[in-house]
Write a protein that holds these residues in place. Sequence first.
Motif, PDB file in Angstrom:
ATOM      1  N   UNK A  52       0.823  -1.215   0.000  1.00 25.55           N
ATOM      2  CA  UNK A  52       0.000   0.000   0.000  1.00 25.55           C
ATOM      3  C   UNK A  52       0.856   1.263   0.000  1.00 25.55           C
ATOM      4  N   UNK A  53       2.039   1.177   0.607  1.00 29.72           N
ATOM      5  CA  UNK A  53       2.893   2.361   0.726  1.00 29.72           C
ATOM      6  C   UNK A  53       3.919   2.484  -0.389  1.00 29.72           C
ATOM      7  N   UNK A  54       4.004   1.500  -1.275  1.00 29.46           N
ATOM      8  CA  UNK A  54       4.959   1.589  -2.392  1.00 29.46           C
ATOM      9  C   UNK A  54       4.507   2.703  -3.337  1.00 29.46           C
ATOM     10  N   UNK A  55       5.466   3.438  -3.923  1.00 27.70           N
ATOM     11  CA  UNK A  55       5.098   4.531  -4.823  1.00 27.70           C
ATOM     12  C   UNK A  55       4.679   3.996  -6.200  1.00 27.70           C
ATOM     13  N   UNK A  56       4.233   4.877  -7.062  1.00 29.05           N
ATOM     14  CA  UNK A  56       3.905   4.475  -8.435  1.00 29.05           C
ATOM     15  C   UNK A  56       2.418   4.579  -8.728  1.00 29.05           C
ATOM     16  N   UNK A  57       2.101   4.714 -10.027  1.00 26.98           N
ATOM     17  CA  UNK A  57       0.699   4.736 -10.450  1.00 26.98           C
ATOM     18  C   UNK A  57       0.066   3.363 -10.249  1.00 26.98           C
ATOM     19  N   UNK A  58       0.895   2.341 -10.445  1.00 27.88           N
ATOM     20  CA  UNK A  58       0.445   0.960 -10.278  1.00 27.88           C
ATOM     21  C   UNK A  58       1.521   0.223  -9.490  1.00 27.88           C
ATOM     22  N   UNK A  59       1.117  -0.513  -8.461  1.00 26.86           N
ATOM     23  CA  UNK A  59       2.039  -1.344  -7.692  1.00 26.86           C
ATOM     24  C   UNK A  59       1.638  -2.797  -7.920  1.00 26.86           C
ATOM     25  N   UNK A  60       2.608  -3.616  -8.307  1.00 25.29           N
ATOM     26  CA  UNK A  60       2.333  -5.030  -8.569  1.00 25.29           C
ATOM     27  C   UNK A  60       3.113  -5.891  -7.593  1.00 25.29           C
ATOM     28  N   UNK A  61       2.450  -6.883  -7.013  1.00 25.99           N
ATOM     29  CA  UNK A  61       3.134  -7.889  -6.202  1.00 25.99           C
ATOM     30  C   UNK A  61       3.052  -9.202  -6.973  1.00 25.99           C
ATOM     31  N   UNK A  62       4.182  -9.654  -7.545  1.00 26.49           N
ATOM     32  CA  UNK A  62       4.151 -10.873  -8.352  1.00 26.49           C
ATOM     33  C   UNK A  62       3.817 -12.093  -7.509  1.00 26.49           C
ATOM     34  N   UNK A  63       3.073 -12.998  -8.109  1.00 28.97           N
ATOM     35  CA  UNK A  63       2.857 -14.312  -7.524  1.00 28.97           C
ATOM     36  C   UNK A  63       3.741 -15.308  -8.239  1.00 28.97           C
ATOM     37  N   UNK A  64       4.030 -16.406  -7.570  1.00 28.84           N
ATOM     38  CA  UNK A  64       4.810 -17.445  -8.204  1.00 28.84           C
ATOM     39  C   UNK A  64       4.079 -17.966  -9.439  1.00 28.84           C
ATOM     40  N   UNK A  65       4.825 -18.261 -10.499  1.00 35.44           N
ATOM     41  CA  UNK A  65       4.205 -18.826 -11.687  1.00 35.44           C
ATOM     42  C   UNK A  65       3.487 -17.808 -12.552  1.00 35.44           C
ATOM     43  N   UNK A  66       4.005 -16.569 -12.592  1.00 35.77           N
ATOM     44  CA  UNK A  66       3.478 -15.584 -13.531  1.00 35.77           C
ATOM     45  C   UNK A  66       2.244 -14.843 -13.065  1.00 35.77           C
ATOM     46  N   UNK A  67       1.809 -15.082 -11.843  1.00 36.51           N
ATOM     47  CA  UNK A  67       0.603 -14.434 -11.350  1.00 36.51           C
ATOM     48  C   UNK A  67       0.841 -13.039 -10.801  1.00 36.51           C
ATOM     49  N   UNK A  68      -0.263 -12.372 -10.492  1.00 37.81           N
ATOM     50  CA  UNK A  68      -0.220 -11.081  -9.791  1.00 37.81           C
ATOM     51  C   UNK A  68      -1.063 -11.262  -8.536  1.00 37.81           C
ATOM     52  N   UNK A  69      -0.435 -11.251  -7.376  1.00 38.90           N
ATOM     53  CA  UNK A  69      -1.153 -11.586  -6.146  1.00 38.90           C
ATOM     54  C   UNK A  69      -1.732 -10.378  -5.436  1.00 38.90           C
ATOM     55  N   UNK A  70      -1.192  -9.213  -5.728  1.00 37.03           N
ATOM     56  CA  UNK A  70      -1.764  -7.990  -5.166  1.00 37.03           C
ATOM     57  C   UNK A  70      -1.414  -6.854  -6.099  1.00 37.03           C
ATOM     58  N   UNK A  71      -2.286  -5.864  -6.148  1.00 32.87           N
ATOM     59  CA  UNK A  71      -1.950  -4.663  -6.907  1.00 32.87           C
ATOM     60  C   UNK A  71      -2.610  -3.457  -6.278  1.00 32.87           C
ATOM     61  N   UNK A  72      -1.921  -2.331  -6.409  1.00 33.05           N
ATOM     62  CA  UNK A  72      -2.449  -1.052  -5.961  1.00 33.05           C
ATOM     63  C   UNK A  72      -2.604  -0.212  -7.222  1.00 33.05           C
ATOM     64  N   UNK A  73      -3.787   0.378  -7.380  1.00 28.56           N
ATOM     65  CA  UNK A  73      -4.071   1.158  -8.588  1.00 28.56           C
ATOM     66  C   UNK A  73      -4.365   2.590  -8.168  1.00 28.56           C
ATOM     67  N   UNK A  74      -3.594   3.521  -8.721  1.00 28.88           N
ATOM     68  CA  UNK A  74      -3.774   4.939  -8.377  1.00 28.88           C
ATOM     69  C   UNK A  74      -4.150   5.776  -9.588  1.00 28.88           C
ATOM     70  N   UNK A  75      -4.441   5.098 -10.721  1.00 28.91           N
ATOM     71  CA  UNK A  75      -4.768   5.845 -11.938  1.00 28.91           C
ATOM     72  C   UNK A  75      -5.875   5.106 -12.691  1.00 28.91           C
ATOM     73  N   UNK A  76      -6.857   5.859 -13.140  1.00 34.64           N
ATOM     74  CA  UNK A  76      -8.024   5.263 -13.820  1.00 34.64           C
ATOM     75  C   UNK A  76      -7.686   4.625 -15.149  1.00 34.64           C
ATOM     76  N   UNK A  77      -6.533   4.940 -15.707  1.00 38.98           N
ATOM     77  CA  UNK A  77      -6.178   4.398 -17.018  1.00 38.98           C
ATOM     78  C   UNK A  77      -5.806   2.921 -16.961  1.00 38.98           C
ATOM     79  N   UNK A  78      -5.665   2.365 -15.741  1.00 36.53           N
ATOM     80  CA  UNK A  78      -5.265   0.966 -15.616  1.00 36.53           C
ATOM     81  C   UNK A  78      -6.487   0.052 -15.619  1.00 36.53           C
TER      82      UNK A  78
END
Lengths: 201, 201
Positions: B100-126
């Motif tokens: 939650x505190x990581x900077x950026x328009x989009x924060x991605x937490x990779x999951x094992x095996x190509x997944x995305x296990x968490x994301x923070x979205x700060x821009x409507x374009x995503x």
Amino acid sequence: MRVVIPYTPDDPKSRLGPPLDPDERAAFAACMLEDVVAAARDAGARPEVLSTGQLEDPPAPVHVDERSLSPAVDATLDPPMAVVMADLALLTPVAVRRALEAPGDVVLAPGRGGGTNALVVRDEAFSVDFHGVSIADHREIAAEAGLEVTEVDSYRLSTDIDEPEDLVEVLLHGGGRAADWLRGAGFRPVATDGRVTVARG
Amino acid sequence: MRVVIPYTPDDPKSRLGPPLDPDERAAFAACMLEDVVAAARDAGARPEVLSTGQLEDPPAPVHVDERSLSPAVDATLDPPMAVVMADLALLTPVAVRRALEAPGDVVLAPGRGGGTNALVVRDEAFSVDFHGVSIADHREIAAEAGLEVTEVDSYRLSTDIDEPEDLVEVLLHGGGRAADWLRGAGFRPVATDGRVTVARG
């Protein structure tokens, strides 16, 4: 800080064959070692390779010890120092620094499947045991010696490359020689029904 | 911040059976959901469950959407907000806060095996795409929209519990209801030749 990187040049990474033949496994393992050495060096540490045999063109000073992992590492323990596995192909200087700068008498970086992929030792009362469920053993060894343990929560430190299914992690998240080598050998990620895996060619 | 947690109450975690029967999978999945909700709440966020069906005794407010994951999540996107998978049984408030505190328009937490296990979205374009190699797709969607991406390097965020071999991670590193449930059901870590796995009873 001294960072000892254990390495086995004789028939390395046997669980990666297939898809890799023995020469390819040796080349790929050497790339991963170079990546780990570079990450440690770029983190400001002094990498050393603890090898079971002589290396041609090693990326860092080499100390040869033919014994198995735990006694060989124990013989190098001279706190403060760190031990980092040679097959962490996603490692970055930032991830190394998170381990080196974590507080505690002992810092553990868990590997997937009960392993310990990196540790920092700041007290002589600690010893290693990489056999079995090493993360549990290391917690217990530290507790019995009354040492304070910190664990580092890092995906890059947790990902050792042992089995074919691990190769996709290198393709998706690696930025060094090992990732380049895999791409050059024709590997690419493919999505199947369940988890993502790799295909070649 | 709002944290949306997608959840499927109908036949959850099918790849965990065997060793778990359908009722056990449902109970274990509910424990993991409670752990994720608790970690988000203890991180100071506002968890919400995005469920494909009604829940009895839900641990947080529920929004029901019967569609598949990507369109259902896209319909909830209202930046700034976060999405966290419901099967991250190792999650802690500290790990949630790192995302939650990581900077950026989009924060991605990779999951094992190509997944995305968490994301923070700060821009409507995503927008999201959880099908296939989602971490690569999310990087591409962000790049095409000119958005700045940060990735969080966390073992706890990277570990989703999908397959029997993942259960040992819960036993060794989990501290919540899911770990208690597994132990109560008789599971324990066992070391074999290669990686560590679980046995029951």
